[in-house]
Design an enzyme around this catalytic site. Structure first.
Site, PDB file in Angstrom:
ATOM      1  N   LYS A 179       0.798  -1.055   0.027  1.00  0.00           N
ATOM      2  CA  LYS A 179       0.035   0.043  -0.091  1.00  0.00           C
ATOM      3  C   LYS A 179       0.845   1.266  -0.009  1.00  0.00           C
ATOM      4  CE  LYS A 179      -3.394  -2.946   0.270  1.00  0.00           C
ATOM      5  NZ  LYS A 179      -3.893  -3.262  -1.051  1.00  0.00           N
ATOM      6  N   LYS A 238     -13.404  -7.678  -6.194  1.00  0.00           N
ATOM      7  CA  LYS A 238     -13.660  -7.908  -4.990  1.00  0.00           C
ATOM      8  C   LYS A 238     -15.131  -8.197  -4.832  1.00  0.00           C
ATOM      9  CE  LYS A 238      -9.711  -5.871  -2.410  1.00  0.00           C
ATOM     10  NZ  LYS A 238      -9.394  -4.654  -2.984  1.00  0.00           N
TER      11      LYS A 238
END
Ligand code: MG
Length: 370
Positions: free
Chosen positions: A165, A265
């Site tokens: 990230k 997702k």
């Protein structure tokens, strides 16, 4: 076959440690999970889970799932759970949008449909490839050294695929990415996930500075329009994650050449019924895929694992094992677990297992057909 009862459970799933993303802009301590149990007049029982990644990540939140289920219950009860497209249509007509509220019901229907057919969900989705899916670790934002230490921790468990990230100021991100690439092992892959944090200008500066490294970047801007603009300024492969919500998004990304990778997702896109169509758009357009739970327990990981394992290996980049980041196991000893950095779903009918109901606590609501 008819759905006769829908029972809803609410369970908070604490994260083992606080998690930061989007350059430290967003912090997460626990996930608000909703579990759905569908019962039928033929005795088959199916389970679903809807666990958004907190309430600041994308437009979805746990209480919204439970509220949406209350609204949709009359449209769900009485449906044949094997007819997943019809259940999807009934939910879409009853409550337009709110895809994340529909995913646990969709998942439970696929579980029942698989059990009724004697096939795993992956087989129901077109066929289960034997090889399991590489798990992408989720490496929280931090200093270059902190992030490398986290990657090394995952390496010890066999991981060779990581989602790191990033997404803060330009200089820090260039430094982090160059540092991690310098320490990347042969055969290892790191996806740099910006989680929408860059402006168009920041994205262009960072991506051009690291273009020679041959890495891919995920969700480098806030919207699909931003990523489309960024695409014209860089040669780096792009993965679209948060901006891939509807089938129309998938079609636009594919036809306009906005990205080379889909990040699908399940909870965000509304479940397996909708996600499998995104899979097919990807396959038809030479687009590779990460297929993951948005978050949650081994149930959510298994749902994603089934769809992932229906994707040919050359198109399948990875899945996720969110279960390893939470401190509660709702199905001890059951379901797919991380084995040397790989998640493999079984060929058992349906999802292949059920949660331990006593761990979920008392139901928060129960809806019965009249
Ligand atoms: Mg992402």
């Amino acid at each position: 076959m008819k759905i006769t009862r829908m029972t809803v459970f609410h369970k908070d799933l604490p994260l083992a440690k606080p998690y930061w993303l989007s350059g430290g802009r967003l912090r997460f301590d626990k996930l608000d999970a909703t579990f759905v149990k569908l019962e039928t007049d033929e005795g088959l029982v199916g389970w679903g889970e809807g666990t958004p990644w907190g309430n600041t990540y994308v437009p979805a939140h746990g209480p919204g799932i439970r509220s949406g289920l209350e609204t949709m219950a009359p449209a769900i009860l009485g449906q044949d759970p094997r007819c997943t497209d019809k259940v999807e249509r009934a939910m879409d007509l009853c409550l337009p949008g709110h895809l994340y509220a529909k995913s646990p019901v969709d998942m439970a229907c696929w579980d029942i449909a698989g059990q009724a057919a004697g096939l795993s969900i992956a087989d129901m989705l077109g066929g289960r490839y034997e090889t399991g899916t590489s798990i992408a670790s989720s490496v929280s934002s931090g200093t270059p050294e902190e992030m490398l230490a986290e990657i090394e921790r995952f390496r010890k468990s066999g991981y060779h695929c990581h989602s790191a990230k990033v997404g803060s100021d330009v200089e820090k991100d260039i430094e982090r990415i160059q540092f991690l690439e310098k320490h990347r092992l042969s055969g290892e892959r790191i996806l740099y996930d910006v989680n929408r944090a860059w402006t168009r200008a920041q994205a262009s500066v960072v991506m051009n500075a690291i273009a020679h490294l041959g890495v891919a970047v995920e969700q480098p801007g806030e919207t699909l329009a931003d990523i489309k603009a960024i695409r014209h300024n860089t040669t780096i492969p792009i993965s679209v994650d948060e901006s891939l919500v509807t089938l129309q998004d998938a079609m636009e990304i594919a036809s306009d050449g906005i990205a080379e990778i889909f990040g699908i997702k399940l909870n965000r896109v509304g479940g397996l019924t909708k996600a499998r169509r995104m899979r097919d758009i990807a396959l038809a357009n030479g687009i590779q895929m990460y297929i993951m739970a948005t978050g949650g327990s081994v149930l959510a990981d298994a749902e994603a694992g089934h769809l992932a394992q229906s994707v040919p290996e050359e198109f399948r980049l990875g899945c996720w094992s969110c279960q390893d980041m939470i401190t509660i196991d709702v199905a001890p000893g059951r379901g797919p677990r991380s084995e040397n950095g790989v998640l493999t779903v079984s060929g058992s009918p349906g999802l292949g297992f059920a949660p331990e109901e006593s761990i979920l606590g008392d139901p928060v609501s129960m809806y019965n057909s009249s």
